[in-house]
Design an enzyme around this catalytic site. Structure first.
Site, PDB file in Angstrom:
ATOM      1  N   PRO A 167       0.838  -1.204   0.000  1.00  0.00           N
ATOM      2  CA  PRO A 167       0.000   0.000   0.000  1.00  0.00           C
ATOM      3  C   PRO A 167       0.869   1.249   0.000  1.00  0.00           C
ATOM      4  CG  PRO A 167       0.031  -0.992   2.183  1.00  0.00           C
ATOM      5  CD  PRO A 167       0.755  -1.945   1.274  1.00  0.00           C
ATOM      6  N   LYS A 168       0.424   2.260  -0.698  1.00  0.00           N
ATOM      7  CA  LYS A 168       1.120   3.554  -0.661  1.00  0.00           C
ATOM      8  C   LYS A 168       0.537   4.326   0.524  1.00  0.00           C
ATOM      9  CE  LYS A 168       2.650   7.366  -3.591  1.00  0.00           C
ATOM     10  NZ  LYS A 168       2.352   8.441  -2.618  1.00  0.00           N
TER      11      LYS A 168
END
Length: 560
Positions: A123-124
């Site tokens: 995930p960013k």
């Protein structure tokens, strides 16, 4: 070779799209517009880094910064560095922060992935980047990202964040880690809750002078271990053992862009412990840390989520007159994508509402989707240097005007045609505003029912109406003749609801003309005011003329 050619074509297409949206400004105006926006963003940056406060939503800041970069490229200026903090008392990073290149879409990601193997998706996480330096098993230094080479000394602050291990062992005892300090959330669903300005909130907590307990609301997600174990699985295991458990939980092996898309969609809708703004795909094999430089990471890319709200440029302000004569204002936009929907227009509302918003062509507005996917304006985020607003039409229209065509009645007349063709009125399937405009422009209707006289040949020879569709339209127009009397009265704009009209049990035009105000007032949901409107409507000369015309056409209920 084919892959590199595809990448080159993709880049050229991207460059073409950038130049296609360059503003048609003179050099002097371009300089003024760029300078004004540059100054505003600098002011936001100063407050952000000096006071730990955000005067603008993260998403708006990002999009206006991108808009500034676009303008600078259009007019040959040097693009600015986004979110660059002051470097007073800065500390060198042992390993530079490279940043991450953004992929425009799934196809671009697929091209990038084809040339690489052993890929992983994370995930960013939306927060602020940090370097954690461990020496002899203890946290020795914490450094903000800064410009990628130097940053602020955050050691004291980070040592107070309970989620950050203060001691480690094994391969991590003398290591440098890079990650994201984030705002801990319980069950954060990105699709529903959005970004909540998380980045600014984290920055605010890290910039405060007091060492408050609120630092314990922060967590850390480690996304890079320069010069760490060769195998990603070994990296993840060691990090989890040391207390960086989130990295192992939210790092998955992927083989292609389809798999990335599935994970991306899953995390978009899932309950997560942090705010995200997309995903990062990285190769397990990385160069030695001495080769890491800002802006030069070829082993990882980001695929961001589409913002819930988009900044769009207003291209024009247009006025529309509805069937009741009310003037509404519509903003024509440079196209933006919202939830897979291409948005090019947004309804502002009344002229008064438009004046309150103070929107002019060239302004930048924040647009999102309301219920049922209808675009709406959330805010005016930037106003241009040169602003010229059009003059709205005179307020000469009302519910009893423009049943007959004229130059001044063009818009209300078309609105009446669109209304009568609707499913709940005459049910003329397959024709909308564009079709009505084409028919009226070609055949110059006298009034709103003139289309009943069109022949199959006339419909077939109408520019803008496909020949395959003309026969269908003629069939629809003929079917309309058999619609119940109440439908035709609704098409004429009687100021009653369908329920009230049905309750009236009116079955003929002559019966309706002789009904009194008292009769109408007794209908459900019809008060004295509405009853008076019905009387004014049926006594209007245009309405009487239309009634006589429909009688001549032997429409049900209108025959003598």
């Amino acid at each position: 070779m084919k892959v590199w050619m595809a990448i080159l074509i993709s880049i050229l297409c991207w460059q073409s799209s950038v130049w296609a949206v360059c503003p048609a400004w003179s050099p002097a105006r371009a300089q003024e517009e760029i300078s004004r926006l540059q100054q505003q963003i600098k002011q936001w940056d100063d407050v952000y880094w000096k006071e730990g406060k955000s005067e603008v939503e993260d998403g708006v800041y990002d999009q206006l910064s991108a808009r500034l970069t676009q303008w600078q490229r259009c007019f040959g200026s040097e693009p600015r560095d986004v979110m660059m903090p002051p470097l007073n008392g800065a500390v060198m990073h042992p390993v530079a922060h490279t940043g991450v290149r953004k992929m425009v879409d799934k196809n671009a990601l697929s091209l990038w992935m084809r040339e690489r193997s052993d890929l992983w998706v994370q995930p960013k996480v939306d927060g602020v980047a940090v370097t954690l330096v461990y020496r002899d098993g203890k946290l020795n230094k914490a450094i903000s990202r800064g410009n990628g080479l130097k940053g602020e000394d955050w050691t004291q602050k980070v040592s107070l964040i309970s989620a950050v291990p203060q001691t480690v062992s094994g391969p991590l005892a003398n290591s440098t880690l890079q990650g994201e300090i984030f705002l801990q959330r319980e069950g954060h669903i990105q699709q529903q809750m959005g970004g909540i300005n998380a980045r600014a909130k984290v920055a605010g907590l890290m910039m405060r002078q007091d060492d408050s307990d609120t630092l314990n609301s922060l967590g850390v997600f480690v996304w890079a271990w320069p010069d760490g174990p060769q195998l990603m699985s070994d990296r993840l295991k060691e990090l989890a053992t040391a207390g960086f458990t989130l990295t192992q939980t939210y790092t998955r092996a992927v083989k292609n862009a389809d798999e990335v898309a599935r994970v991306r969609n899953e995390w978009w809708k899932a309950e997560l412990p942090f705010v995200t703004d997309g995903v990062v795909v990285r190769a397990a094999k990385e160069p030695e840390s001495r080769h890491w430089l800002p802006g030069q990471a070829e082993w990882l890319v980001a695929w961001k989520y589409q913002p819930v709200a988009q900044v769009a440029e207003v291209k024009a302000i247009q006025f529309a007159v509805g069937k009741s004569g009310k003037i509404s204002v519509v903003a024509s936009l440079a196209p933006v994508m919202l939830d897979d929907k291409k948005v090019q227009r947004v309804n502002i509302g009344s002229v008064r509402r438009w004046q309150e918003w103070d929107i002019a062509p060239g302004d930048q507005i924040l647009v999102s989707l309301a219920g049922q996917g209808i675009p709406r304006i959330d805010d005016v985020v930037w106003r241009g240097a040169e602003r010229t607003k059009p003059t709205p039409p005179e307020n000469r229209f009302n519910s009893l005007t423009c049943y007959f065509a004229s130059d001044v009645c063009q818009e209300q007349f078309i609105s009446r045609l669109v209304w009568l063709g609707a499913k709940q009125v005459l049910g003329l399937d397959g024709i909308g505003e564009a079709g009505w405009r084409a028919l009226h422009q070609t055949h110059r209707f006298e009034h709103i029912f003139s289309w009943l006289l069109l022949t199959p040949e006339q419909l077939q020879n109408t520019p803008g109406i496909a020949k395959s569709k003309s026969a269908q339209l003629w069939h629809q127009f003929n079917l309309a003749r058999k619609q119940p009397f109440t439908r035709w009265v609704m098409a004429m704009g009687i100021p009653l609801t369908r329920a009230a009209l049905n309750a009236s049990d009116e079955r003929s035009w002559s019966q309706l003309l002789f009904s009194t105000e008292q009769f109408w007032q007794q209908l459900p949901g019809t008060g004295s005011g509405r009853a008076r409107q019905v009387i004014e409507w049926k006594e209007n000369a245009q309405i009487k003329k239309l009634g006589s015309w429909l009688a001549a056409q032997q429409i049900t209920g209108f025959e003598p």
